[in-house]
Design a protein around this motif. Structure first.
Motif, mmCIF file in Angstrom:
data_model
loop_
_atom_site.group_PDB
_atom_site.id
_atom_site.type_symbol
_atom_site.label_atom_id
_atom_site.label_comp_id
_atom_site.label_asym_id
_atom_site.label_seq_id
_atom_site.Cartn_x
_atom_site.Cartn_y
_atom_site.Cartn_z
ATOM 1 N N LEU A 27 -24.364 -88.666 -49.198
ATOM 2 C CA LEU A 27 -25.827 -88.554 -49.181
ATOM 3 C C LEU A 27 -26.303 -87.636 -48.065
ATOM 4 O O LEU A 27 -27.374 -87.055 -48.145
ATOM 5 N N LYS A 28 -25.502 -87.515 -47.011
ATOM 6 C CA LYS A 28 -25.954 -86.680 -45.896
ATOM 7 C C LYS A 28 -25.959 -85.205 -46.268
ATOM 8 O O LYS A 28 -26.556 -84.389 -45.585
ATOM 9 N N VAL A 41 -27.221 -84.008 -49.080
ATOM 10 C CA VAL A 41 -28.342 -83.649 -49.969
ATOM 11 C C VAL A 41 -29.665 -84.100 -49.346
ATOM 12 O O VAL A 41 -29.691 -84.939 -48.456
ATOM 13 N N SER A 48 -21.472 -91.721 -48.289
ATOM 14 C CA SER A 48 -21.441 -90.808 -47.147
ATOM 15 C C SER A 48 -21.802 -89.381 -47.564
ATOM 16 O O SER A 48 -22.136 -88.549 -46.728
#
Ligand code: SF4
Ligand code: SF4
Ligand code: SF4
Ligand code: SF4
Lengths: 156, 399, 118
Positions: B332-333, B335, B330
Motif C-alpha cells: 500500500l505504501k 500507491v 505493505s
C-alpha cells in the motif's frame, strides 16, 4: 443474583501465590462460586492489611452463596458471545414465546428467564426457570448448548 | 420498533433498543450500535486535517491524474452505494474488487451461475433436516446463525427443533465451539484435508471404500429422510478445497440421492450484495477490470498491489492493513490511498486522503443482501448527511 | 528463571474469527493468541505469558490465553492486524510459526502499522 467469577476475581489478590491450593486466583474464584472452596482458604486476604477492603466486599458478595441458591445458574459474561443459543433452547421460553424465541427471534416476552442484552446474556427472571421452586427439575438445556461454558450451575 | 444489525451477513432484523439497552444483538452487533460514535475518522489530506469538501475535492483531483485506479471494499456499505462505486469504477476505466475475492466470492458466483443449488434461511429454519457447517464456526463468525436460522429454532415442518428434527454435521480441522455442539443426532468430522472428505462422498455414492466412508454414508442416509438439507460453507472450506469444481460436482451428485442446497457462511454484512450488484452489471462477482472488460485473478486487489499494476487505491469501508497479509498490505505504501470510512481504521491511519463517512444501518439507510440472497432494508437511528452515497456522487460529479 | 524461554517450539496456527476479541471500533485490537491447553503444557507456556510468534521472518508479541477449540498442535490468532502481519498470501488462514516466551509488553496496533507503512 448475577454473580460471576470475574467480579470475584477482581477482588482477590491476583498474585497467583497458590496458597489456597489453586494454581491461579481465577480458578479459586470459580471454585468459590461452586462452593468447592471457602474464602478463608485465601490466607493472604486475611493476613495482609492492604486487602481488608477487598475482603469485606468479597464476604458481602459471597453471602448469597451460603444460603443455597434458588437455581444456581451463573453466567460468565466474559465467555458469552451473545449467540442466543441458550435463550432459544430453553423449554420454558419455547412454550411461552412461540412467535419469538421458539422460532429463533429475539425473545418477545417481558419476563424471560434469560435475554441477550448489551451483547451478553443476562438473567432476568430466575423464578420461571425449571430449576426453581418446589417442583424443580434438574434442567441443563441452556448450559448444554453453550459451547464456551459461559453458563454454569452451582450444582448438578 | 426493530433495527437491522449490520454486523455480519445474518443481518438480524429484530434488534431493539429499550431504555438505552440493546436487546438481542450478539456481542459484535451490540458493539456497532453501542460504540458507533467512537474512533471516528476525520477528513485529512496527507496527515493534515481539512474540511470534508476539500478532502473530497483532493480525492477527485488525484483520481483525475491517476492512470490505473482500483476501487476496493464496499462490503459494509449498502447496495445503493455499491452501485455508485461500480459506476465510478466504470467512469474511471478502473479495476474493482472486494473482500470476496479471497473470501467466499467463488461460492456466490457458483450460486448466481446456478451451478450450486441454494435456498433461503427461512426455508432452512422451517424445513431443513441435515445441516452441515463445513469450515465454518458460526459461534464466532456469525454468532446468531444457529439460534436464529438453522439448528435451534423450531420451524413450521420441524416443530421439535434440534432435539429430534435436525441433524447437525460439523467439518473442521479443529474441535471448534460449533463442533462441541455436535452431540446427539450429530456428527463432527475432524479433517486434515477437505478434499479427502469430498472424495469420500463420491466414493460412497459409487459404493467404494474411502477414508471417511462411514461418516459420509451416515450423512447421506440421514439426508434421504428430508426434502431439504443444506451445506453452510465457510472460509475453512474455501481454503481447504483445491478444486471448487469438484465440490460443485459433489453437491450435484449428492442431489441425485437427496435434496441438498448450499448457502455461504461468510461474515461481511453486504459482501453478497457487492457480488450480486457487480454480477448484474458485468457478469462477474469481483476482481473486474473495466479497461479489459472482464474479471480475472490478475485483477484481484491483492494481485494488483503485489504486481504493481495500480497507482491509486480507493478503499471503501474495509481495512486491508488489518485483514490482508503483510506481503500485500505493505505494498500500500507504493500507491496513493484514498480511504472512505466511518472509522479511523489502521488503513485510514496510513492513507493519503481520508474521507469520513456514515455507518450503514445506523446513520444511513438502504439495502443489504443477506448470506442467502434475501434483500434486507436497513433502518436509521441517527441520519448523517455525509455518507458513502454523498461522497461517491460528489467525486463522480467532480471528475 | 524458566528454561522454556530459551526454547523455540513450532506451532500450527489457525487464523479465525474470534467474537470475544472483536473490535468494531477499529481502534484497539487485542494482541492475543489462544493456545490449546495441551500444547501450552507441552511447550511450557502459561496463560498470561507474553510470547513472541515468528513466521515468514516477521514477529509479533502476543499475550497467551488458553482455548480448547484451538488446534492441538498450536493455537488460534484471531482475524486481525497481528495475524495478517505474520502471514503471506499463501498460508493466509493456516500457517506454521515459531513460538518463544518473551519479555515485555505485547505488540501494539500502532507498532504494526508503522512496520506495514513506515
Ligand atoms: S491464596 Fe489467595 S492470593 Fe493466593 S492464589 Fe489463592 S486466591 Fe490467589
Ligand atoms: S451464555 Fe452461551 S449460549 Fe447463551 S448467549 Fe452466551 S455464549 Fe451463547
Ligand atoms: S435451566 Fe432449563 S429452564 Fe432454566 S434457564 Fe436453563 S434451559 Fe431454561
Ligand atoms: S449475528 Fe450478525 S447480524 Fe446478528 S446480531 Fe450478531 S453481528 Fe448482528
Amino acid at each position: 443474583m448475577a454473580l460471576n467469577p470475574m467480579d470475584i476475581y477482581k477482588l482477590l489478590p491476583k498474585t497467583n501465590c497458590k496458597k489456597c491450593g489453586e494454581a491461579t486466583c481465577m480458578s479459586f474464584a470459580f471454585k468459590l462460586l461452586n462452593r468447592e472452596r471457602k474464602l478463608e482458604e485465601c490466607t493472604p486476604l486475611y493476613e495482609d492489611k492492604k486487602y481488608e477492603r477487598q475482603r469485606k466486599k468479597l464476604e458481602e458478595m459471597l453471602k448469597p452463596l451460603e444460603e443455597a441458591t434458588e437455581t444456581g445458574l451463573i453466567v460468565d459474561e466474559g465467555l458469552c458471545t451473545g449467540c442466543g443459543n441458550c435463550v432459544v433452547v430453553c423449554p420454558v421460553h419455547v412454550e411461552k414465546d412461540p412467535k419469538g424465541a421458539a422460532v429463533g427471534k429475539g425473545i418477545t416476552i417481558d419476563d424471560p428467564i434469560l435475554r441477550v442484552e448489551d451483547g451478553a446474556v443476562k438473567v432476568i427472571n430466575m423464578q420461571a426457570c425449571r430449576r426453581y421452586g418446589k417442583n424443580r427439575v434438574l434442567c441443563v438445556v441452556c448450559r448444554e448448548n453453550c459451547p464456551t461454558d459461559a453458563i454454569r450451575f452451582l450444582e448438578g | 420498533m426493530s433495527f437491522v444489525c449490520p454486523g455480519c451477513s445474518c443481518l438480524c432484523d429484530d434488534i431493539e433498543i429499550v431504555d438505552g439497552r440493546i436487546l438481542h444483538a450478539c456481542r459484535r452487533g451490540e458493539e456497532i450500535f453501542e460504540k458507533y460514535k467512537e474512533n471516528r475518522a476525520k477528513p485529512m489530506v496527507k496527515g493534515k486535517e481539512v474540511d470534508i469538501d476539500s478532502a473530497i475535492e483532493e480525492a477527485t483531483e488525484v483520481l483525475k491524474d491517476s492512470k490505473n485506479t482500483v476501487i476496493y471494499g464496499m462490503d459494509t456499505t449498502t447496495v445503493e452505494a455499491q452501485q455508485l462505486g461500480i459506476e465510478l469504477a466504470e467512469k474511471l476505466n478502473a479495476y474493482i474488487d472486494d473482500n470476496s475475492s479471497f473470501c467466499l466470492g467463488e461460492f456466490v458466483e457458483a450460486i448466481l451461475r446456478k451451478e450450486l443449488p441454494t435456498t433461503t434461511l427461512e426455508d432452512v429454519r422451517d424445513r431443513a433436516y441435515v445441516m452441515v457447517y463445513w469450515g465454518a464456526n458460526p459461534f464466532h463468525s456469525l454468532s446468531r446463525h444457529m439460534s436464529r436460522y438453522s439448528y435451534y429454532p423450531r420451524g413450521a415442518k420441524r416443530p421439535r427443533g434440534y432435539e429430534e428434527d435436525r441433524f447437525l454435521v460439523v467439518v473442521d480441522v479443529r474441535r471448534s465451539e460449533t463442533a462441541k455442539l455436535a452431540k446427539k443426532n450429530a456428527k463432527f468430522i475432524q479433517v486434515d484435508n477437505d478434499d479427502e472428505l469430498v472424495d469420500s462422498f463420491f466414493k460412497v455414492m459409487e459404493g467404494k471404500a474411502a477414508k471417511y466412508a462411514k461418516e459420509a454414508g451416515i450423512i447421506l442416509n440421514e439426508m434421504k429422510k428430508s426434502d431439504l438439507n443444506v451445506i453452510f460453507g465457510g472460509l475453512g472450506l474455501k481454503y481447504g478445497l483445491k478444486d471448487l469444481g469438484k465440490f460443485v460436482e459433489m453437491v450435484r451428485k449428492m442431489n441425485e440421492v437427496a435434496p441438498l442446497y448450499f448457502i455461504p457462511a461468510g461474515f461481511h454484512a453486504n459482501m453478497r450484495g457487492f457480488n450480486e450488484t457487480l454480477f448484474e452489471k458485468t457478469g462477474y462477482v469481483n476482481k473486474y477490470s473495466f479497461k479489459d472488460g472482464k474479471g480475472d485473478v490478475d485483477f484481484a486487489f491483492t494481485s494488483l498491489l503485489q504486481n504493481g499494476k495500480v497507482d491509486t487505491a480507493v478503499i471503501i469501508g474495509t481495512d486491508p492493513v488489518s485483514s490482508l497479509p503483510y506481503d500485500v498490505a505493505s505494498k500500500l505504501k507504493e500507491v496513493k490511498t484514498i480511504v472512505i470510512d466511518p472509522r479511523m481504521s489502521p488503513t485510514a491511519r496510513v492513507a493519503d486522503i481520508i474521507i469520513p463517512s456514515a455507518v450503514s444501518g445506523i446513520e444511513m439507510g438502504g439495502t443489504m443482501v443477506r448470506s442467502d440472497g434475501a434483500r434486507i432494508k436497513l433502518e436509521v437511528i441517527e441520519e448523517r448527511d455525509v455518507n458513502d452515497i454523498y461522497i461517491l456522487k460528489k467525486i463522480e460529479e467532480g471528475l | 528463571m524458566r528454561f522454556s524461554k530459551f526454547l523455540k517450539v513450532e506451532a500450527e496456527i489457525v487464523v479465525a474469527r474470534y467474537a470475544l476479541v472483536s473490535d468494531e471500533t477499529k481502534s484497539r485490537f487485542e494482541p492475543v493468541i489462544f493456545f490449546h491447553p495441551e500444547f501450552a503444557k507441552r511447550s511450557g507456556v502459561k496463560e498470561g505469558d507474553v510470547v513472541e510468534v515468528e513466521a515468514n521472518g516477521r514477529a509479533v508479541k502476543l499475550k497467551v490465553k488458553l482455548s480448547e477449540s484451538a488446534p492441538e498442535s498450536g493455537g488460534i490468532i484471531p482475524n486481525g492486524i497481528f495475524a495478517s502481519y505474520l502471514t503471506n498470501f499463501d498460508g493466509f488462514k493456516r500457517f506454521k510459526a515459531n513460538i518463544e516466551v518473551a519479555e515485555g509488553e505485547p505488540s501494539s496496533v500502532g507498532e504494526i502499522i508503522e512496520r506495514v507503512k513506515p
